[in-house]
Design a protein around this motif. Structure first.
Motif: not given
Length: 311
Positions: A199, A209, A212, A250-252, A277-278, A295-296, A299
């Protein structure tokens, strides 16, 4: 006749997955585990599905929606399309028209069932429902269509009233346990060099994650999980020590995403693919060498393709 059969129009995995409303990784799982895949040989590594192949998949999906196990649903679909006698109703129910009309709401029913189990604080039932859904539909489809709606609803409730924090935590932990349990060990990965998963430095939402990682492992992609809130210096050190094939960050939430992170990833003798991703990256201007994955599922498909995994 043979010429006509060969020239039938075919569809790639991604197009078939969109048509059925499932993840491409689920199609690969059904092919590998149950033999529900393209019947005809195709050149290279790209699977292409003919109309008869898609019809089999639709029959399997219908049987799953009626409660059959994946193995039973696959057997039913294979027998039905091979013109063999249908199995007994108590083994694999034959889909009726009324069932097909309700199919669109089947995942909504799974959401409701999961929500009821969670609100009752029944951890065993919650984790079992998630695990069963993953076995039937695949981890990405369950994440998108079942888990995210429940987690979003709980997060909204927590933010608005301060209630159900304990329920949100329970669903999170049960999801994590079920996803880890559904992640196969990749003992002979298709990629000689691993894919690093982490992340962004300020991002602590690591659950996507793990989804994924499960989707990539299901496709034979080897990964190394570095988890939530990984500092930029630690990511750079990991890249130098492992020489990965790719790095997926990943970044939400938008506040956790900064493009300068990728500038700090060292260049190695062999090319390292970089993935942002994200949804946290949506409004971020990224360097040219960084691929964006929304999105997952996106990715998983992009990483699997670019690091040389079979589609």
């Amino acid at each position: 006749m043979e010429r006509e059969r060969i020239e039938e129009p075919t569809l790639p995995v991604a197009a078939v997955a969109r048509r059925l409303g499932i993840a491409p990784a689920t199609l690969r799982t059904w092919d590998r585990r149950y033999g529900i895949g393209p019947r005809e040989h195709t050149t290279g590594r790209h699977r292409r599905y003919a109309p008869a192949d898609i019809a089999r998949l639709e029959l399997m999906q219908q049987a799953l929606l009626r409660g059959s196990s994946p193995a039973e649903a696959a057997e039913y679909a294979l027998r039905a399309t091979d013109h063999e006698p249908e199995p007994p109703a108590e083994s694999v129910p034959v889909p009726r028209e009324s069932d097909l009309l309700r199919a669109a709401g089947a995942r909504s029913a799974a959401v409701l069932g999961l929500g009821r189990a969670a609100m009752a604080m029944d951890a065993v039932a919650t984790q079992q429902l998630i695990a069963d859904s993953i076995r039937g539909l695949g981890v990405v489809a369950v994440w998108d269509d079942v888990l995210r709606p429940v987690l979003t609803a709980l997060a909204t409730r927590c933010a608005q009233s301060g209630e159900s924090v304990e329920v949100e935590h329970l669903v999170h932990e049960c999801t994590l346990a079920a996803v880890i349990g559904a992640t196969p060990a990749v003992t002979a990965p298709r990629n000689p060099r691993p894919v690093l998963l982490c992340c962004a430095p300020e991002e602590r939402h690591a659950l996507p994650l793990y989804v994924l990682r499960a989707a990539l492992a299901d496709g034979g992609v080897g990964t190394q999980m570095l988890g939530a809130a990984l500092p930029a210096d630690a990511l750079a050190a990991a890249v130098r020590r492992t020489g990965p094939a790719a790095v997926a960050v990943w970044s939400q939430l938008p506040g956790s995403a900064g493009a300068e992170l990728f500038e700090r990833v060292p260049r190695t003798r062999q090319r390292v693919r970089l993935f942002a991703c994200g949804p946290g990256w949506f409004t971020t201007d990224l360097p040219d060498r960084v691929d964006r994955a929304e999105d997952v599922g996106d990715a998983a498909d992009r990483i699997a393709t670019l690091v040389g995994a079979a589609r």
